[in-house]
Scaffold this active site. Structure first.
Site, mmCIF file in Angstrom:
data_model
loop_
_atom_site.group_PDB
_atom_site.id
_atom_site.type_symbol
_atom_site.label_atom_id
_atom_site.label_comp_id
_atom_site.label_asym_id
_atom_site.label_seq_id
_atom_site.Cartn_x
_atom_site.Cartn_y
_atom_site.Cartn_z
ATOM 1 N N ASN A 115 0.602 14.254 -4.443
ATOM 2 C CA ASN A 115 0.052 14.518 -4.817
ATOM 3 C C ASN A 115 -0.407 15.735 -3.968
ATOM 4 O O ASN A 115 0.128 16.492 -3.257
ATOM 5 C CB ASN A 115 -1.472 13.519 -3.928
ATOM 6 C CG ASN A 115 -1.602 13.829 -2.519
ATOM 7 O OD1 ASN A 115 -1.367 14.532 -1.845
ATOM 8 N ND2 ASN A 115 -2.956 12.931 -2.269
ATOM 9 N N ASP A 166 -0.740 4.793 -6.325
ATOM 10 C CA ASP A 166 -0.205 3.587 -6.844
ATOM 11 C C ASP A 166 0.121 3.054 -8.131
ATOM 12 O O ASP A 166 1.497 2.647 -8.441
ATOM 13 C CB ASP A 166 -0.222 2.652 -5.441
ATOM 14 C CG ASP A 166 -0.177 3.098 -3.980
ATOM 15 O OD1 ASP A 166 0.501 3.896 -3.632
ATOM 16 O OD2 ASP A 166 -0.685 3.039 -3.450
ATOM 17 N N GLU A 182 5.357 4.261 3.979
ATOM 18 C CA GLU A 182 5.370 2.791 5.020
ATOM 19 C C GLU A 182 6.236 2.530 5.738
ATOM 20 O O GLU A 182 5.800 1.578 6.208
ATOM 21 C CB GLU A 182 3.406 3.217 4.115
ATOM 22 C CG GLU A 182 2.915 3.242 3.853
ATOM 23 C CD GLU A 182 1.661 2.656 3.835
ATOM 24 O OE1 GLU A 182 0.804 2.878 3.628
ATOM 25 O OE2 GLU A 182 1.600 1.220 2.810
ATOM 26 N N LYS A 185 0.894 0.393 -0.311
ATOM 27 C CA LYS A 185 1.519 1.212 -1.698
ATOM 28 C C LYS A 185 3.304 0.946 -1.927
ATOM 29 O O LYS A 185 2.801 0.806 -2.891
ATOM 30 C CB LYS A 185 1.904 2.880 -0.429
ATOM 31 C CG LYS A 185 0.463 3.538 0.011
ATOM 32 C CD LYS A 185 1.495 5.018 0.450
ATOM 33 C CE LYS A 185 0.367 5.591 0.827
ATOM 34 N NZ LYS A 185 -0.748 5.458 0.643
ATOM 35 N N GLY A 186 3.837 -0.168 -1.259
ATOM 36 C CA GLY A 186 4.496 -0.252 -1.200
ATOM 37 C C GLY A 186 4.578 -1.773 -2.291
ATOM 38 O O GLY A 186 4.597 -2.104 -4.109
ATOM 39 N N ALA A 187 3.547 -2.407 -2.039
ATOM 40 C CA ALA A 187 2.827 -4.050 -3.024
ATOM 41 C C ALA A 187 2.042 -3.935 -4.586
ATOM 42 O O ALA A 187 2.393 -3.595 -5.287
ATOM 43 C CB ALA A 187 2.494 -4.279 -1.550
ATOM 44 N N THR A 226 -8.575 4.753 -4.326
ATOM 45 C CA THR A 226 -7.566 3.739 -3.523
ATOM 46 C C THR A 226 -6.991 3.222 -4.518
ATOM 47 O O THR A 226 -7.431 2.450 -5.449
ATOM 48 C CB THR A 226 -8.626 2.812 -2.637
ATOM 49 O OG1 THR A 226 -9.691 2.739 -1.718
ATOM 50 C CG2 THR A 226 -7.299 1.988 -1.132
ATOM 51 N N GLY A 239 -5.418 14.505 -9.730
ATOM 52 C CA GLY A 239 -7.488 13.833 -9.559
ATOM 53 C C GLY A 239 -7.525 14.225 -11.439
ATOM 54 O O GLY A 239 -6.873 13.776 -12.402
ATOM 55 N N ALA A 240 -8.851 14.308 -11.401
ATOM 56 C CA ALA A 240 -9.369 14.655 -12.478
ATOM 57 C C ALA A 240 -8.196 15.623 -13.830
ATOM 58 O O ALA A 240 -8.774 15.324 -14.637
ATOM 59 C CB ALA A 240 -10.910 14.728 -12.458
HETATM 60 O O1 RIB Z 1 -2.290 3.673 -1.504
HETATM 61 C C1 RIB Z 1 -3.311 3.101 -1.024
HETATM 62 C C2 RIB Z 1 -3.337 2.105 -0.324
HETATM 63 O O2 RIB Z 1 -2.462 2.916 1.366
HETATM 64 C C3 RIB Z 1 -3.591 0.914 0.331
HETATM 65 O O3 RIB Z 1 -4.020 -0.066 -0.257
HETATM 66 C C4 RIB Z 1 -3.246 1.040 2.110
HETATM 67 O O4 RIB Z 1 -3.039 -0.090 2.398
HETATM 68 C C5 RIB Z 1 -2.489 2.297 2.496
HETATM 69 O O5 RIB Z 1 -1.149 1.552 2.171
#
Ligand code: RIB
Length: 304
Positions: free
Chosen positions: A184, A253, A136, A38-40, A249, A222-223
Site C-alpha cells: 500500500n 488481504d 507477520e 494476513k496469511g489466513a 480491515t 484505496g479509493a
Molecule cells: O490485514 C488485516 C489483518 O491484519 C487482521 O486480520 C489482523 O489479524 C492483522 O493481521
C-alpha cells in the site's frame, strides 16, 4: 497450487468514534471476535474465488482460538494439514475501527513467531507452486521458503505488510526472491526509502521498486484503485468500486488473495489487477477481515 506461508490471528474488533491517540482511552459498546491474520485472510480470499487448491503453512496454539481458526479455514476450502499446533498461543490482533471505516491494529504474534522454513514439506514445492507471503511470520523463514520455491521453478508473491523495519540488504533479499511485490502507500514509501531512493509519492515509489528491484510492483491506493509497474517501467491501473466503506480491515488481504488466484489461473496481470480491485472494494462493505470477501459470482457481478 496456491501456497500461503503466513500468519493466523483471531481478531478482537472494537468499533469506536475515533481511534485513540497515545495516552487516550476511548469507550466502545462491545467487541467482536473475528477470524483474521494476513496469511489466513489471503488464503480465504483466494479460496473463495479459486477453483484450484489453496493450502496454508502456518502455526496456531493448542487453544480454542487455534481450533476455531483451523475450522474456519477448512470451511472456506483452505487445506490445513500443514498447519502445526504448538505451545505458543494463537496469534491475536487488537483492532479498533473508527466511524469512517479506518482501523488501527496491534498484533500479538504468539504462534506466528514460531513458523519455520522446515514446516513446509517438499511435496508442496514445485513448478506449479504460487507462494504467497506477508510480514507477520519470521523473515528468515519466509526468505528460505521463497528461495526453495523459486529454485523449484515456482513463483512468489510477497505482500510487504505490515511494513516492518528491515535493513537495505534484507529488502534486497526479499526483492530478489519475489516475482510480484504488493504494497500500500505506506509500505511502498517505506520500501522505496530502504532502497535509498527519494521517491515521495506512491507512483514514484512503486515505479522505483519495480525498476530497481526488478519485480512487478503492485500498489493498492484505496479509493483510487490499484496500479502495477513492471520491471521495464510499463504501468497499469485498475479502478476501485465507488463505495462507502464500513470497515477497511482485510481489504488489502482480499486484494492479494484474489490477485494470487487470478495469476495462478493464468490470467493476465491487467485482468488480475481489475478483479483484485473490485474484490478489495467489496471486502470493505462488511465488518471484519473476512466477512466481505466475495465469492467468484459476487466478484464477477461486482457486488455482494
Ligand atoms: O490485514 C488485516 C489483518 O491484519 C487482521 O486480520 C489482523 O489479524 C492483522 O493481521
Amino acid at each position: 497450487m496456491i501456497l500461503v506461508f503466513g500468519s493466523i490471528n483471531m481478531d478482537l474488533v472494537a468499533s469506536v468514534a475515533a481511534i485513540p491517540r497515545p495516552g487516550e482511552t476511548v469507550l466502545s459498546r462491545g467487541y467482536c471476535t473475528l477470524f483474521g491474520g494476513k496469511g489466513a485472510n489471503q488464503a480465504v480470499a483466494a479460496a473463495r474465488v479459486s477453483e484450484g487448491r489453496v493450502a496454508m503453512v502456518a502455526r496456531v496454539g493448542r487453544d480454542s482460538f487455534g481450533e476455531a481458526c483451523l475450522a474456519n479455514l477448512k470451511e472456506n476450502g483452505v487445506a490445513t494439514e500443514h498447519i502445526l499446533a504448538g505451545d505458543d498461543p494463537t496469534g491475536c490482533a487488537f483492532i479498533t475501527v473508527d466511524a469512517a471505516g479506518e482501523n488501527a491494529i496491534t498484533v500479538a504474534s504468539g504462534a506466528n513467531g514460531a513458523v519455520s522454513a522446515s514446516d513446509l514439506p517438499d511435496a508442496l514445492v514445485g513448478a506449479d507452486t504460487l507462494l504467497v507471503m506477508q510480514m507477520e511470520v519470521p523473515l528468515d523463514a519466509s526468505l528460505a521458503t521463497a528461495r526453495r520455491v523459486k529454485a523449484a521453478g515456482g513463483r512468489t508473491i510477497w505482500n510487504f505488510a505490515p511494513a516492518i523495519d528491515l535493513s537495505a540488504g534484507e529488502l534486497a533479499d526479499v526483492l530478489t526472491a519475489t516475482d510480484i511485490f504488493i504494497v500500500n502507500e505506506h509500505e511502498a514509501l517505506t520500501a522505496a526509502g530502504l532502497l535509498g531512493t527519494s521517491a515521495s509519492d506512491l507512483e514514484a515509489a512503486a515505479r522505483t521498486l519495480a525498476v530497481e528491484g526488478r519485480v512487478t510492483c503492485v500498489a493498492t491506493a484505496g479509493a483510487a484503485g490499484a496500479i502495477a509497474y513492471q520491471p521495464d517501467g510499463t504501468r497499469h491501473h485498475a479502478p476501485a468500486l465507488d463505495i462507502r466503506p464500513v470497515d477497511t480491515t482485510g481489504a488489502g488481504d482480499t486484494f492479494v488473495g484474489i490477485l494470487a488466484a487470478e495469476i495462478a489461473a493464468g490470467s493476465a496481470l491487467t485482468e488480475a489487477l481489475r478483479l483484485a480491485s473490485i474484490g478489495a472494494s467489496l471486502a470493505c462493505l462488511k465488518v471484519g477481515a473476512q466477512a466481505g470477501m466475495p465469492t467468484r459470482a459476487e466478484l464477477e457481478q461486482g457486488r455482494a
